[in-house]
Design a protein around this motif. Structure first.
Motif, mmCIF file in Angstrom:
data_model
loop_
_atom_site.group_PDB
_atom_site.id
_atom_site.type_symbol
_atom_site.label_atom_id
_atom_site.label_comp_id
_atom_site.label_asym_id
_atom_site.label_seq_id
_atom_site.Cartn_x
_atom_site.Cartn_y
_atom_site.Cartn_z
ATOM 1 N N ILE A 76 4.251 -4.443 -3.715
ATOM 2 C CA ILE A 76 4.313 -3.249 -2.860
ATOM 3 C C ILE A 76 4.904 -2.042 -3.596
ATOM 4 O O ILE A 76 4.614 -0.900 -3.248
ATOM 5 C CB ILE A 76 5.098 -3.548 -1.547
ATOM 6 N N GLN B 115 0.205 -1.298 9.479
ATOM 7 C CA GLN B 115 0.240 -0.202 8.515
ATOM 8 C C GLN B 115 1.462 0.663 8.706
ATOM 9 O O GLN B 115 2.061 0.701 9.781
ATOM 10 C CB GLN B 115 -1.028 0.629 8.592
ATOM 11 N N GLY B 116 1.838 1.345 7.626
ATOM 12 C CA GLY B 116 2.985 2.231 7.631
ATOM 13 C C GLY B 116 3.172 2.830 6.251
ATOM 14 O O GLY B 116 2.354 2.633 5.354
ATOM 15 N N VAL B 117 4.275 3.541 6.084
ATOM 16 C CA VAL B 117 4.610 4.186 4.809
ATOM 17 C C VAL B 117 5.625 3.301 4.088
ATOM 18 O O VAL B 117 6.591 2.826 4.686
ATOM 19 C CB VAL B 117 5.176 5.603 5.037
ATOM 20 N N VAL B 118 5.406 3.097 2.805
ATOM 21 C CA VAL B 118 6.278 2.242 1.999
ATOM 22 C C VAL B 118 7.559 3.001 1.638
ATOM 23 O O VAL B 118 7.512 4.116 1.113
ATOM 24 C CB VAL B 118 5.562 1.778 0.707
ATOM 25 N N ALA C 182 1.091 5.765 2.443
ATOM 26 C CA ALA C 182 0.669 5.068 3.661
ATOM 27 C C ALA C 182 -0.262 3.932 3.242
ATOM 28 O O ALA C 182 -1.191 4.139 2.448
ATOM 29 C CB ALA C 182 -0.046 6.016 4.607
ATOM 30 N N TYR D 244 12.093 -3.502 -0.022
ATOM 31 C CA TYR D 244 10.993 -2.610 0.339
ATOM 32 C C TYR D 244 10.581 -2.919 1.767
ATOM 33 O O TYR D 244 10.671 -4.054 2.213
ATOM 34 C CB TYR D 244 9.792 -2.835 -0.585
ATOM 35 N N TRP D 245 10.105 -1.891 2.466
ATOM 36 C CA TRP D 245 9.611 -2.065 3.822
ATOM 37 C C TRP D 245 8.532 -1.033 4.082
ATOM 38 O O TRP D 245 8.365 -0.087 3.321
ATOM 39 C CB TRP D 245 10.742 -1.951 4.845
ATOM 40 N N ILE D 246 7.802 -1.232 5.169
ATOM 41 C CA ILE D 246 6.920 -0.183 5.666
ATOM 42 C C ILE D 246 7.477 0.248 7.012
ATOM 43 O O ILE D 246 8.091 -0.542 7.724
ATOM 44 C CB ILE D 246 5.435 -0.616 5.778
ATOM 45 N N GLU D 247 7.256 1.539 7.324
ATOM 46 C CA GLU D 247 7.752 2.065 8.598
ATOM 47 C C GLU D 247 6.769 3.088 9.145
ATOM 48 O O GLU D 247 5.979 3.667 8.404
ATOM 49 C CB GLU D 247 9.139 2.681 8.447
ATOM 50 N N ASP D 248 6.848 3.286 10.468
ATOM 51 C CA ASP D 248 6.022 4.312 11.113
ATOM 52 C C ASP D 248 6.888 5.534 11.423
ATOM 53 O O ASP D 248 8.064 5.585 11.032
ATOM 54 C CB ASP D 248 5.318 3.754 12.355
ATOM 55 N N ARG E 79 10.138 -0.913 11.529
ATOM 56 C CA ARG E 79 10.097 -1.378 10.141
ATOM 57 C C ARG E 79 9.821 -2.865 10.025
ATOM 58 O O ARG E 79 10.219 -3.644 10.878
ATOM 59 C CB ARG E 79 11.433 -1.107 9.453
#
Length: 115
Positions: free
Chosen positions: A80, A50-53, A87, A62-66, A71
């Motif tokens: 996405i 999980q993370g923020v787009v 989140a 596009y990616w998710i990151e904490d 990432r």
């Protein structure tokens, strides 16, 4: 003596049942820092993280990151994109290559909260 085809059929059915039971792909819960630190260990695995787009326009990705900026790039983009800035919990096939980096091919996205 018994004909050989029933035995062969029985063996084939048993192998099919065993491969169906043993071949199921379980989802591994893997936090982004772990995927960032040991990406090769999860290459090809079905993972949930999980993370923020986030995204970048040129080139579009596009990616998710904490919070610590670990990432993972996300594909396909159209799956996405509606969650940009949110989140999410994602499940998908993780891929890693030293030349292409870390990416996840989505199977599902779950909205966790709006940011």
């Amino acid at each position: 003596m018994f004909p050989t085809w029933p035995r062969g059929l029985a063996i084939g059915v048993c192998l099919l049942v065993l491969s169906a039971c043993g071949g199921s792909d379980s989802v591994s819960q893997v936090p982004l820092p772990v995927l960032a630190a040991s990406p090769a260990a999860y290459d090809g695995d079905l993972v949930a993280t999980q993370g923020v787009v986030r995204h970048f326009e040129d080139p579009l990705h596009y990616w998710i990151e904490d919070e610590d900026l670990h990432r993972v790039e996300i594909f396909p983009h159209d799956m996405i994109e509606p969650y940009l800035g949110s989140a999410v919990r994602v499940v998908g096939r993780f891929r890693f290559s030293p030349s292409e980096g870390r990416k996840l091919v989505l199977e599902s996205v779950e909205l966790l909260s709006e940011e």
